[in-house]
Design a protein around this motif. Sequence first.
Motif, short mmCIF file in Angstrom:
data_model
loop_
_atom_site.label_atom_id
_atom_site.label_comp_id
_atom_site.label_asym_id
_atom_site.label_seq_id
_atom_site.Cartn_x
_atom_site.Cartn_y
_atom_site.Cartn_z
N TYR A 11 81.70 14.19 15.15
CA TYR A 11 80.61 14.75 14.44
C TYR A 11 79.66 13.75 14.00
O TYR A 11 79.88 12.80 13.58
CB TYR A 11 81.52 15.41 13.37
N SER A 12 78.24 14.14 13.99
CA SER A 12 77.33 13.43 13.65
C SER A 12 76.38 14.12 12.71
O SER A 12 75.87 15.14 13.07
CB SER A 12 76.34 12.74 14.95
N PRO A 13 76.19 13.43 11.51
CA PRO A 13 75.33 14.23 10.49
C PRO A 13 73.63 14.27 11.02
O PRO A 13 72.87 14.66 10.35
CB PRO A 13 75.51 13.78 9.40
N ASP A 14 73.46 13.04 12.07
CA ASP A 14 72.09 12.84 12.36
C ASP A 14 72.01 12.58 13.83
O ASP A 14 72.91 12.02 14.51
CB ASP A 14 71.38 11.95 11.27
N PRO A 15 70.71 12.64 14.25
CA PRO A 15 70.60 12.13 15.89
C PRO A 15 71.19 10.82 16.20
O PRO A 15 71.76 10.60 17.26
CB PRO A 15 69.30 12.42 16.25
N GLN A 16 70.77 9.86 15.40
CA GLN A 16 71.14 8.48 15.79
C GLN A 16 72.67 8.47 15.90
O GLN A 16 73.14 7.70 16.52
CB GLN A 16 70.53 7.60 14.51
N GLY A 17 73.53 8.95 15.04
CA GLY A 17 74.92 9.13 15.08
C GLY A 17 75.31 9.50 16.48
O GLY A 17 76.35 9.16 17.03
N ALA A 18 74.62 10.56 16.94
CA ALA A 18 74.93 11.04 18.24
C ALA A 18 74.55 10.19 19.29
O ALA A 18 75.48 9.95 20.14
CB ALA A 18 74.43 12.26 18.49
N VAL A 19 73.73 9.33 19.25
CA VAL A 19 73.29 8.26 20.11
C VAL A 19 74.45 7.20 20.06
O VAL A 19 74.59 6.80 21.19
CB VAL A 19 71.79 7.80 19.75
N GLU A 20 74.72 6.59 18.89
CA GLU A 20 75.69 5.80 18.70
C GLU A 20 77.03 6.09 19.49
O GLU A 20 77.72 5.26 19.98
CB GLU A 20 76.07 5.42 17.50
N PHE A 21 77.26 7.45 19.14
CA PHE A 21 78.68 8.00 19.78
C PHE A 21 78.47 7.72 21.11
O PHE A 21 79.48 7.21 21.83
CB PHE A 21 78.86 9.16 19.53
#
Lengths: 222, 220
Positions: free
Chosen positions: A206-216
Amino acid sequence: MTELLERISICVEFGKVDLKSPYPPALKDQQGAFELTRIALDSGVSPGVILEEALIPAMSRVGEKFSRNEIFVPQMLMAAKAMNSSMIHLRPFYLSGETRRKGTFIVGTVTGDLHDIGKNLVAMMIEGAGWEVIDLGVDVSTEKFIETADKYPGAVIGLSALLTTTMENMRKTVASLREIRHSMKILVGGAPVTPEFCVKIGADHYSPDPQGAVEFLKSIAQ
Amino acid sequence: MLPGVEALERAMGYLPGTAPEPVTELIQEVSEELVILDGVKAEYRIFSNIRLWPEDKTVEIEGVIFHVKPIIYSQITDTEEVALFICTAGPLVGEMSRRSMKEGDLLRGYVYDVIGSEVVECAADNMQDELKRAAGTRGMHITNRFSPGYCGWDVAEQHKLFSFFKDNFCDITLTPSALMNPVKSVSGLTGIGRNVRYTSYQCHKCDDNNCIYRNRKTKA
């Protein structure tokens, strides 16, 4: 050459699309991401280098600034537009297979939900991170996700929901995807979604923001 | 009805006067386009045949039970009447937003979207003012307005709420997943009574950190 790549990177980060774009004022009447990318390619810089050394770092800086509340959605959209103008020149190389993407990301808002701004932001950031993005749009049925996942083996799936009612549809979609491909990586997001809900429904991240998704995605692509 | 540039900057996250030039220019351009925004409507109905059930944190309106949950229930415990309301910014602004996004102009689509959200909140504020004035003439006060989908109240209960507006002149319809069409619409309830009061939102009691109303300034 490094200087040219830096200029492309700055244009993307600050949303300088092309020569006509008046913003940012410091770059007024100068070439933007569109022209500079063409120049780089014509000078023999490979599309992969432009992506890795100009676009990805630029979008990464944008994502980090957004996470720190230093910039907001409009600036992110401006950066994405500049990145897209650069991608106009790079896309043919990906389509021909001459240059490879980091992977494929299939994204959509789950069935019953018509919200798409958050999903679009995530899609743009992930494309800027070097992934091929298959955007299925809004109100996407479980069957459509499954059908697309079949077409792109190894793809990562991203599910978005903005309503508490459609979170239930997110749960059903994750369960159905898991049935057909247990090891498939599934990323979830959207205002009502929480890390606890992500674990409960069996999604991977789960990511609260787009950057978290990119990092994953970066972590699983390594 | 259209919000000013500063209000829109704030809604996008900026301090007034700090949004980049292309954003403020676009806000002005889009606002000029929408200057005659048809279809902004609000409607409310007041019900006195109500019962409050403290054990379940529910409110019963003409036999229909709403599970409003503890945060909202605590704000309406002294209510004597309940106003149910629906408001909309109309279909145009949502359609313009969708069209711009589809055509690839995401920033313009986003600006339409934010304007639509602010317009419908402004319509709801005006309706609330009217409700407050009408209640005042009877020696009553009003609570904040609360909507399904927020403060723990399940958005699916919007179906029950809409059953009270069978002939709604706002022309809002609901999808099976309780999504309103036009998208830029709000619905909910407001408590009315001699001993109720308008308070700041009780965001500290709620765990929805992504709520769009979180710590939003209340309009008394």
